[in-house]
Design a protein around this motif. Structure first.
Motif, short mmCIF file in Angstrom:
data_model
loop_
_atom_site.label_atom_id
_atom_site.label_comp_id
_atom_site.label_asym_id
_atom_site.label_seq_id
_atom_site.Cartn_x
_atom_site.Cartn_y
_atom_site.Cartn_z
N ILE A 153 -0.79 69.01 15.44
CA ILE A 153 -2.28 69.52 15.10
C ILE A 153 -3.23 68.73 15.72
O ILE A 153 -4.28 69.35 16.40
CB ILE A 153 -2.10 69.42 13.47
N THR A 154 -3.00 67.33 15.90
CA THR A 154 -4.12 66.66 16.31
C THR A 154 -4.42 66.91 17.79
O THR A 154 -5.68 66.63 18.26
CB THR A 154 -3.86 65.23 16.10
N ALA A 155 -3.35 67.41 18.70
CA ALA A 155 -3.64 67.77 19.97
C ALA A 155 -4.51 68.86 20.29
O ALA A 155 -5.23 68.96 21.38
CB ALA A 155 -2.07 67.98 20.45
N VAL A 156 -4.94 69.76 18.99
CA VAL A 156 -5.86 70.83 19.12
C VAL A 156 -7.08 70.38 19.63
O VAL A 156 -7.93 71.07 20.45
CB VAL A 156 -5.80 71.74 17.95
N GLY A 157 -7.55 69.26 18.99
CA GLY A 157 -8.99 68.85 18.99
C GLY A 157 -9.04 67.59 19.93
O GLY A 157 -9.97 67.36 20.59
N ALA A 199 -5.92 64.40 10.47
CA ALA A 199 -5.90 64.11 11.85
C ALA A 199 -7.11 63.26 12.21
O ALA A 199 -7.02 62.48 13.35
CB ALA A 199 -6.68 65.58 12.53
N PHE A 200 -8.14 63.19 11.54
CA PHE A 200 -9.37 62.00 11.98
C PHE A 200 -8.72 60.69 11.88
O PHE A 200 -8.84 59.72 12.67
CB PHE A 200 -10.33 62.03 10.85
N GLY A 201 -7.71 60.31 10.80
CA GLY A 201 -7.03 59.15 10.73
C GLY A 201 -6.04 58.66 11.58
O GLY A 201 -6.17 57.64 12.21
N TYR A 202 -5.46 59.82 12.13
CA TYR A 202 -4.65 59.63 13.16
C TYR A 202 -4.96 59.49 14.52
O TYR A 202 -4.76 58.37 15.11
CB TYR A 202 -3.65 60.84 13.25
N ALA A 203 -6.10 60.04 14.73
CA ALA A 203 -6.79 59.98 16.18
C ALA A 203 -7.55 58.54 16.06
O ALA A 203 -7.35 57.91 17.17
CB ALA A 203 -7.74 61.08 16.15
N LEU A 204 -8.07 58.19 15.13
CA LEU A 204 -8.81 56.84 15.01
C LEU A 204 -7.66 55.73 15.46
O LEU A 204 -8.09 54.75 16.25
CB LEU A 204 -9.32 56.55 13.55
N ARG A 232 0.08 55.58 21.19
CA ARG A 232 1.35 55.73 21.05
C ARG A 232 1.67 56.82 19.80
O ARG A 232 0.90 56.76 19.19
CB ARG A 232 2.13 54.39 20.83
N THR A 233 2.96 57.38 19.97
CA THR A 233 3.30 58.38 18.72
C THR A 233 3.36 57.62 17.43
O THR A 233 4.49 56.59 17.73
CB THR A 233 4.28 59.25 19.23
N ASN A 234 2.57 57.82 16.43
CA ASN A 234 3.06 57.09 15.20
C ASN A 234 3.80 58.01 14.15
O ASN A 234 3.00 58.62 13.59
CB ASN A 234 1.62 56.59 14.89
N LEU A 287 5.27 65.12 11.67
CA LEU A 287 5.43 65.97 12.81
C LEU A 287 4.38 67.07 13.05
O LEU A 287 3.86 67.25 13.98
CB LEU A 287 6.49 66.60 12.81
N LYS A 288 3.83 67.60 11.88
CA LYS A 288 2.84 68.48 11.89
C LYS A 288 1.54 68.04 12.60
O LYS A 288 0.80 68.54 13.53
CB LYS A 288 2.73 69.19 10.64
N ILE A 289 1.20 66.96 11.86
CA ILE A 289 -0.09 66.39 12.24
C ILE A 289 -0.17 65.78 13.75
O ILE A 289 -1.18 65.83 14.21
CB ILE A 289 -0.72 65.18 11.43
N LEU A 290 1.11 65.51 14.11
CA LEU A 290 1.26 65.00 15.46
C LEU A 290 0.83 65.95 16.57
O LEU A 290 0.04 65.98 17.36
CB LEU A 290 2.70 64.50 15.76
#
Length: 301
Positions: free
Chosen positions: A241-245, A22-27, A34-36, A236-239
């Motif tokens: 999950i990241t929205a939680v924070g 999640a840290f890397g995705y949000a970075l 955009r959705t990656n 899909l899960k991390i997409l």
């Protein structure tokens, strides 16, 4: 009470992996917005590559087990850096200013390509690493029940936590962090202030890709195998999950993902595990509905 403590500790390792992802995705998403979907592909591809490289090092190069694991990790992280740089320059930079659907379609294609590359490289076979550092460390015991974690779980958790903490401190106290926040807030204004927005963009996506690659390596070392289709599942899960924070706050995204990992472990300990993903996805969907008016709420279109 000890059983609850054990389930909580079981979730620590998953929380660390999810938090790092999640840290890397949000970075990257803080700048890309955009959705990656390719992010999960990099995660699974690097984990599978580490295993294949380790198998090659052990069988063809006759390396010792520690040397072959180090060889596999080096190859996997090199691929993570290569694909992150390639994606940021050849896919994200040209498409960042266009319709969000262009990024979704392009990264979905990249995800499928990475999944197929992994499958072809392994000749559709599953290769397993031998159990490593599986000695249990006892945290509490009442004589008949012991609360434990293995050494590999502790090492993986420590590595993931160290990377997240280092990244959070870097964003909070370095020039790169200040530039990242400026570009994430308003790239045009940041450029007018003399910030090299292209440099910040590519560095952030590189670091995010390395987080995905490292998470894939840690998962492969613990589980011993990472399937070809794991990229789609984790992507899909991390997409969600990241929205939680928060999609545009890496530190909060990591904390939210870690909380999700702990919740997943507690569900598996007390309820039927076959319903775990359904209920957890339902919980995430409900949270997305409740936070649908937030600025950082995710969108696929």
């Amino acid at each position: 009470m000890l059983y609850f403590f054990q389930q909580l500790l079981n979730g620590v390792h998953s929380a660390a992996i999810y938090g790092l992802l999640a840290f890397g995705y949000a970075l990257g998403n803080g700048l890309l917005k955009r959705t990656n979907l390719a992010y999960g592909g990099v995660f699974a591809f690097c984990g599978q590559t580490m295993i294949l490289a380790a198998v090659y090092g052990y069988q063809a190069l006759w390396l010792t087990l520690p040397a072959t694991i180090a060889f596999g990790i080096a190859i996997a992280l090199a691929y993570a850096a290569f694909f992150s740089r390639l994606l940021s320059r050849a896919v994200f930079a040209p498409l960042a200013g266009r319709s969000p659907n262009a990024i979704v379609a392009a990264t979905l294609g990249v995800l499928l390509v990475l999944m197929e590359l992994s499958r072809i490289a392994a000749d559709t076979h599953d290769y397993w690493l031998p159990p490593m550092l599986s000695t249990p460390v006892v945290f509490a015991s009442n004589g008949s029940f012991a609360v434990t974690l293995t050494i590999i779980q502790l090492i993986n958790t420590a590595i993931a936590a160290a990377v997240i903490i280092f990244g959070a401190l870097l964003l909070a106290h370095s020039n790169f962090g200040r530039h990242w926040r400026a570009v994430a807030d308003d790239p045009f204004a940041a450029k007018l202030c003399g910030i090299d927005t292209s440099h910040v963009f590519h560095r952030a996506l590189l670091f995010g890709g390395l987080c995905a690659g490292l998470a894939g390596v840690l998962a492969a070392l613990y589980y011993g195998n990472l399937g070809f289709g794991a990229g789609l599942v984790y992507g899909l899960k991390i997409l969600f999950i990241t929205a939680v924070g928060g999609y545009y706050a890496p530190g909060r995204a990591a904390v939210g993902a870690a909380a999700f990992g702990l919740s997943e472990a507690l569900w598996a300990g007390y309820f039927p595990i076959e319903w775990r993903d359904a209920w957890m996805y339902g919980l995430l969907a409900a949270m997305l509905v409740l936070t649908g008016d937030r600025k950082d709420a995710p969108s696929l279109v």
